[in-house]
Design a protein around this motif. Structure first.
Motif, PDB file in Angstrom:
ATOM      1  N   VAL A 172       0.881  -1.163   0.000  1.00 26.05           N
ATOM      2  CA  VAL A 172       0.000   0.000   0.000  1.00 26.05           C
ATOM      3  C   VAL A 172       0.925   1.222   0.000  1.00 26.05           C
ATOM      4  CG1 VAL A 172      -1.769   1.290   1.241  1.00 26.05           C
ATOM      5  CG2 VAL A 172      -1.851  -1.204   1.197  1.00 26.05           C
ATOM      6  N   PRO A 173       1.325   1.708  -1.170  1.00 23.07           N
ATOM      7  CA  PRO A 173       2.339   2.758  -1.262  1.00 23.07           C
ATOM      8  C   PRO A 173       1.788   4.128  -0.893  1.00 23.07           C
ATOM      9  CG  PRO A 173       1.597   2.168  -3.449  1.00 23.07           C
ATOM     10  CD  PRO A 173       0.902   1.224  -2.494  1.00 23.07           C
ATOM     11  N   LEU A 174       2.271   4.674   0.186  1.00 18.69           N
ATOM     12  CA  LEU A 174       1.735   5.931   0.691  1.00 18.69           C
ATOM     13  C   LEU A 174       2.042   7.111  -0.211  1.00 18.69           C
ATOM     14  CD1 LEU A 174       2.497   5.608   4.495  1.00 18.69           C
ATOM     15  CD2 LEU A 174       0.345   5.204   3.302  1.00 18.69           C
ATOM     16  N   LEU A 175       3.183   7.065  -0.909  1.00 18.77           N
ATOM     17  CA  LEU A 175       3.523   8.205  -1.751  1.00 18.77           C
ATOM     18  C   LEU A 175       2.511   8.413  -2.867  1.00 18.77           C
ATOM     19  CD1 LEU A 175       7.411   7.942  -2.049  1.00 18.77           C
ATOM     20  CD2 LEU A 175       6.083   9.635  -0.800  1.00 18.77           C
ATOM     21  N   ASP A 176       1.859   7.340  -3.292  1.00 19.01           N
ATOM     22  CA  ASP A 176       0.850   7.469  -4.339  1.00 19.01           C
ATOM     23  C   ASP A 176      -0.493   7.908  -3.771  1.00 19.01           C
ATOM     24  OD1 ASP A 176       0.241   7.302  -7.097  1.00 19.01           O
ATOM     25  OD2 ASP A 176      -0.840   5.445  -6.750  1.00 19.01           O
ATOM     26  N   LEU A 177      -0.724   7.653  -2.488  1.00 19.17           N
ATOM     27  CA  LEU A 177      -1.979   8.049  -1.859  1.00 19.17           C
ATOM     28  C   LEU A 177      -1.913   9.451  -1.257  1.00 19.17           C
ATOM     29  CD1 LEU A 177      -2.831   4.732   0.020  1.00 19.17           C
ATOM     30  CD2 LEU A 177      -4.152   5.730  -1.854  1.00 19.17           C
ATOM     31  N   TYR A 178      -0.729   9.906  -0.915  1.00 25.05           N
ATOM     32  CA  TYR A 178      -0.577  11.117  -0.110  1.00 25.05           C
ATOM     33  C   TYR A 178      -1.274  12.330  -0.720  1.00 25.05           C
ATOM     34  CZ  TYR A 178       1.657  15.033   2.279  1.00 25.05           C
ATOM     35  OH  TYR A 178       1.870  16.189   2.970  1.00 25.05           O
ATOM     36  N   HIS A 179      -1.061  12.571  -2.010  1.00 28.68           N
ATOM     37  CA  HIS A 179      -1.613  13.784  -2.619  1.00 28.68           C
ATOM     38  C   HIS A 179      -3.123  13.688  -2.852  1.00 28.68           C
ATOM     39  CE1 HIS A 179      -1.262  11.194  -6.152  1.00 28.68           C
ATOM     40  NE2 HIS A 179      -2.097  12.001  -6.760  1.00 28.68           N
ATOM     41  N   ARG A 180      -3.693  12.504  -2.663  1.00 25.79           N
ATOM     42  CA  ARG A 180      -5.128  12.315  -2.891  1.00 25.79           C
ATOM     43  C   ARG A 180      -5.964  12.506  -1.616  1.00 25.79           C
ATOM     44  NH1 ARG A 180      -5.436   8.959  -7.720  1.00 25.79           N
ATOM     45  NH2 ARG A 180      -3.392   8.071  -8.202  1.00 25.79           N
ATOM     46  N   LEU A 181      -5.333  12.576  -0.453  1.00 26.95           N
ATOM     47  CA  LEU A 181      -6.056  12.449   0.807  1.00 26.95           C
ATOM     48  C   LEU A 181      -5.857  13.654   1.719  1.00 26.95           C
ATOM     49  CD1 LEU A 181      -5.071   8.747   1.615  1.00 26.95           C
ATOM     50  CD2 LEU A 181      -7.190   9.540   0.551  1.00 26.95           C
ATOM     51  N   ASP A 182      -6.875  13.922   2.538  1.00 23.74           N
ATOM     52  CA  ASP A 182      -6.771  14.841   3.668  1.00 23.74           C
ATOM     53  C   ASP A 182      -6.613  14.006   4.937  1.00 23.74           C
ATOM     54  OD1 ASP A 182      -7.028  17.306   2.317  1.00 23.74           O
ATOM     55  OD2 ASP A 182      -9.211  17.097   2.253  1.00 23.74           O
ATOM     56  N   PHE A 183      -5.775  14.493   5.872  1.00 21.75           N
ATOM     57  CA  PHE A 183      -5.444  13.733   7.075  1.00 21.75           C
ATOM     58  C   PHE A 183      -5.837  14.504   8.331  1.00 21.75           C
ATOM     59  CE2 PHE A 183      -2.393  12.673   3.748  1.00 21.75           C
ATOM     60  CZ  PHE A 183      -2.535  11.304   3.671  1.00 21.75           C
ATOM     61  N   ARG A 184      -6.171  13.738   9.390  1.00 27.39           N
ATOM     62  CA  ARG A 184      -6.507  14.335  10.682  1.00 27.39           C
ATOM     63  C   ARG A 184      -5.978  13.432  11.787  1.00 27.39           C
ATOM     64  NH1 ARG A 184     -11.288  14.084  13.943  1.00 27.39           N
ATOM     65  NH2 ARG A 184     -12.268  12.784  12.315  1.00 27.39           N
ATOM     66  N   LEU A 203      -8.573   4.846  -5.967  1.00 33.86           N
ATOM     67  CA  LEU A 203      -7.771   5.529  -4.946  1.00 33.86           C
ATOM     68  C   LEU A 203      -8.389   6.859  -4.533  1.00 33.86           C
ATOM     69  CD1 LEU A 203      -4.081   4.875  -6.032  1.00 33.86           C
ATOM     70  CD2 LEU A 203      -5.484   3.656  -4.376  1.00 33.86           C
ATOM     71  N   ASN A 204      -9.072   7.528  -5.457  1.00 33.14           N
ATOM     72  CA  ASN A 204      -9.690   8.817  -5.144  1.00 33.14           C
ATOM     73  C   ASN A 204     -10.915   8.675  -4.241  1.00 33.14           C
ATOM     74  OD1 ASN A 204      -7.748   9.914  -6.759  1.00 33.14           O
ATOM     75  ND2 ASN A 204      -9.137  10.594  -8.372  1.00 33.14           N
ATOM     76  N   ALA A 205     -11.365   7.433  -4.007  1.00 33.43           N
ATOM     77  CA  ALA A 205     -12.532   7.196  -3.157  1.00 33.43           C
ATOM     78  C   ALA A 205     -12.167   6.410  -1.904  1.00 33.43           C
ATOM     79  CB  ALA A 205     -13.608   6.448  -3.948  1.00 33.43           C
ATOM     80  N   PHE A 206     -10.900   6.467  -1.507  1.00 36.02           N
ATOM     81  CA  PHE A 206     -10.394   5.656  -0.408  1.00 36.02           C
ATOM     82  C   PHE A 206     -10.374   6.475   0.882  1.00 36.02           C
ATOM     83  CE2 PHE A 206      -6.749   3.132   1.529  1.00 36.02           C
ATOM     84  CZ  PHE A 206      -7.509   1.994   1.713  1.00 36.02           C
TER      85      PHE A 206
END
Length: 268
Positions: free
Chosen positions: A135-147, A180-183
């Motif tokens: 589950v590569p975080l670098l590919d998910l990072y720019h798609r997600l907001d974090f809290r 990925l955009n809906a994760f």
């Protein structure tokens, strides 16, 4: 067999953030925390080079009521490199040695996978990325907001608990993008090592595969756990995926996939 969800390789460049000496993330700086964990994940993969491991894959097909229709367990010897899955060999089917015919069919499928990965515009197939267990975080990072939610312990070790959800207005050009955009879900990051220990995620909206003509994925649940398998290398030890979909817009389609990873060692 129906289409399988994709999994997806990380870009290399962002790993330079850590290698360039970025300061450690502060607990309250959640974006920096996640980015550091992503960079450390990629840095460890590059440093590890080629490794060998055993992977057990259990696929269960369910009926519309959730009852098991069919289940199959396969064990593979897998070789990984810094780009992902490099090759695999079928060893067992349902706790017995694979027959020569089963091994040959697995070899044909492996060759088909390799050819697909070399097609122009497709560096890796979705199935290959799924089989890699990453589950590569670098590919998910720019798609997600974090809290940042707080801290919890996993196996006695403190972890940061981070909720994530898709950023609004993301552009999706491929099936991979739509998934990925809906994760959304929750991640646990080891406080001392800044490594991902666990991800519990789900699909927030249905995703149509091939325009919905073959499959509309209505729900995906992902449970992903890691541990330190070699000095400095954190890698998957268990992964579970549940898929609920409609095939051909009518027929129900439910599957559960479970992956177990072990016996990590340098490839010879």
């Amino acid at each position: 067999r129906g289409p399988r969800p994709g999994r997806l390789l990380a870009p290399f460049a962002a790993g330079a953030i850590l290698l360039a000496g970025a300061p450690p993330a502060r607990a309250w700086d959640v974006d920096a925390l996640v980015l550091e964990a992503a960079a450390r994940q990629r840095e460890a993969e590059v440093a590890a080079g080629r490794i060998t491991l055993d992977r057990v894959e259990v696929e269960t097909e369910l009926d519309a009521g959730g009852r098991r229709k069919r289940s199959e367990r396969r064990r593979y010897a897998v070789v990984m490199d810094r780009r992902g899955l490099a090759g695999r060999e079928l060893l067992e089917v349902d706790d017995r040695a694979a027959t020569p015919a089963e091994r040959e069919e697995a070899r044909r499928q492996e060759e088909k996978r390799r050819r697909a990965a070399l097609e122009p515009g497709s560096a890796r197939s979705d199935e290959e990325e799924l089989m890699s267990g990453r589950v590569p975080l670098l590919d998910l990072y720019h798609r997600l907001d974090f809290r940042l939610l707080g801290e919890e312990r996993i196996d006695g070790r403190p972890t940061f608990v981070v909720a994530f959800r898709p950023k609004p207005g993301l552009v999706a050009k491929t099936i991979r993008d739509r998934v990925l955009n809906a994760f959304a879900g929750t991640a646990w990051i080891d406080v001392a090592e800044i490594q991902v220990r666990k991800i519990d995620g789900r699909l927030t909206t249905p995703v149509r595969v091939l325009g919905g003509a073959l499959l509309e994925v209505k729900g995906v649940r992902l449970l992903y756990e890691t541990r330190e398998v070699l000095p400095g290398l954190w890698a998957p030890c268990r992964e579970e995926i549940s898929i609920t979909a409609t095939a051909a817009m009518v027929l129900p389609y439910r599957r559960e996939l479970r992956f177990e990873f072990g016996r990590y060692r340098p490839a010879t």
